[in-house]
Design a protein around this motif. Structure first.
Motif: not given
Length: 411
Positions: A301-305, A375-381, A283-299
């Motif tokens: 246990t999803t994480t970005s790296f 949010g969860k699963g995100s890499i800090s700025s 993803s080119y959205t740095a905090y895509d995982v946090a949004q996905g976990i929040e809205n139920g799209t991702y589990t």
């Protein structure tokens, strides 16, 4: 009598000349906007259009509710968001230019990269205008390379920063083995072999898929520095990226559908990942995982790296059409987008990386940004930006995409 008639004619001529040069209150335009104050006055009571990709519903919500409300309440400007793909936007601007339409339908444009290069090169953009924006100097780091160049294309006042993006890779730790997350191109190859058919990336020229390929090009072909001044010649580029092409061809048999076809868009890859068909997403959205976990799209246990050598990041911008019917309104709206308040509310809701320079903020403003929960699963700025790689020149991007299509797909 003749002298009196001549005097009357001269007075009328001066009146008409002044009216032609002064602000046009009907559409917010003036022949030459020379100050923000002039734009502010001319923009009152007008409507300004904002054209751009409409696929991000969270961003759409921020535009429609936060930004539009502020513009209406504080400046009596009505903001009309028009969702349209950038290719169609540029085609419309080009058609209007060829038809000689001095007043088109597009005011503000969400744009960057090769699209900015093409639009600027073809005279489709208005400018320079950023010197008229008080918040540009007040809040933006003017020494940031991405303030001066967009994919190595000199900006020269033809667009203002909107938000920052950075490539992140995503997996679900519940569906892969411990310590299986790849850290570089070599371990990514092993990752794909371990999970055959469960990894893919969007087909180029999808923006995210193209960036992912360029990220591999950097790592496998000696870094980004050589591309900064590279001649936009297909043979030159092909020779430079050949190690990456060979790598991608070797990777294909282990990808989804053995690399004989690729999903058409990053949205399609995201859906496949969310449904469990894939164990990898980019993803080119740095905090895509946090949004996905929040809205139920991702589990949960999803994480970005990121890879150890970093990932490509860029800034996206807002430009003004050369034949915009409401340039004054666009200037006021863009200036408001650059305010600390708007950047903070945008960061809080959308998690797009802000474009403000933190060293230019007051202590109170800094604390407002620091209170935002990424949010969860995100890499800090801080970590993201510490591994941020620059984009290559925009005129090289379509060449790489063409080579990928010819050499990699189905090979």
């Amino acid at each position: 009598m003749k002298k009196k008639l001549l005097a009357i004619c001269l007075v009328l001529l001066m009146v008409f000349t002044f009216a032609a040069c002064g602000p046009d209150k009907e559409n917010g335009v003036s022949a030459e906007l020379t100050s923000y104050e002039e734009a502010l006055e001319a923009a009152k009571g007008t409507t300004v259009t904002f054209y751009g990709w409409g696929g991000d519903e969270v961003l759409n919500k921020w535009i429609d509710q936060s930004l539009a409300k502020t513009l209406k309440d504080e400046y009596d400007i009505t903001l009309e968001r028009v969702p349209m793909n950038i290719e169609d936007i540029l085609a419309q601007l080009s058609d209007e230019k060829q038809a000689g339409e001095e007043k088109g339908s597009i005011d503000m444009i969400w744009i960057n990269g090769e699209n900015f290069y093409s639009a600027k090169d073809n005279g489709l953009l208005y400018g320079p205008f950023t010197s008229l924006l008080p918040n540009m100097d007040k809040y933006v780091d003017m020494e940031d390379p991405e303030t001066e160049n967009d994919f190595c294309t000199p900006i020269e006042g033809y667009e203002a920063p909107y938000s920052k993006a950075q490539l992140v890779m995503i997996t679900d730790t519940a569906k892969i083995e411990t310590n299986a997350i790849p850290t570089d191109a070599k371990s990514f190859m092993e990752f794909c072999k371990k999970y055959p058919g469960k990894v893919t990336y969007p087909a180029l020229p999808d923006f995210t898929g193209s960036a992912f390929v360029r990220n591999l090009v950097y790592e496998l072909c000696g870094g980004y520095e050589q591309f900064t001044d590279m001649k936009a010649d297909k043979e030159t580029v092909k020779n430079a990226i050949q190690p990456a092409i060979d790598y991608l061809k070797e990777l294909n048999p282990y990808l989804w559908k053995e690399g004989k076809t690729f999903p058409a868009s990053s949205t399609e890859v995201q859906n496949m990942f969310a449904e469990g068909e894939l164990v990898f997403h980019v993803s080119y959205t740095a905090y895509d995982v946090a949004q996905g976990i929040e809205n139920g799209t991702y589990t949960d246990t999803t994480t970005s790296f990121q890879f150890d050598k970093g990932t490509i990041g860029n800034t996206n911008y807002i430009a003004i059409a050369n034949n915009a019917p409401n340039k004054a309104g666009a200037i006021v709206a863009i200036n408001e987008v650059l305010s600390a308040k708007m950047q903070q509310t945008k960061f809080e809701l959308t998690k797009y990386i802000p474009v403000v320079g933190y060293n230019k903020l007051s202590d109170k403003e800094v604390k407002a940004f620091e209170r935002v929960d990424i949010g969860k699963g995100s890499i800090s700025s801080e970590e993201l930006l510490s591994k941020r790689l620059p984009e290559m020149p925009a005129n090289l991007v379509p060449i790489i995409e063409e080579i990928w299509l010819e050499e990699v797909v189905g090979k």
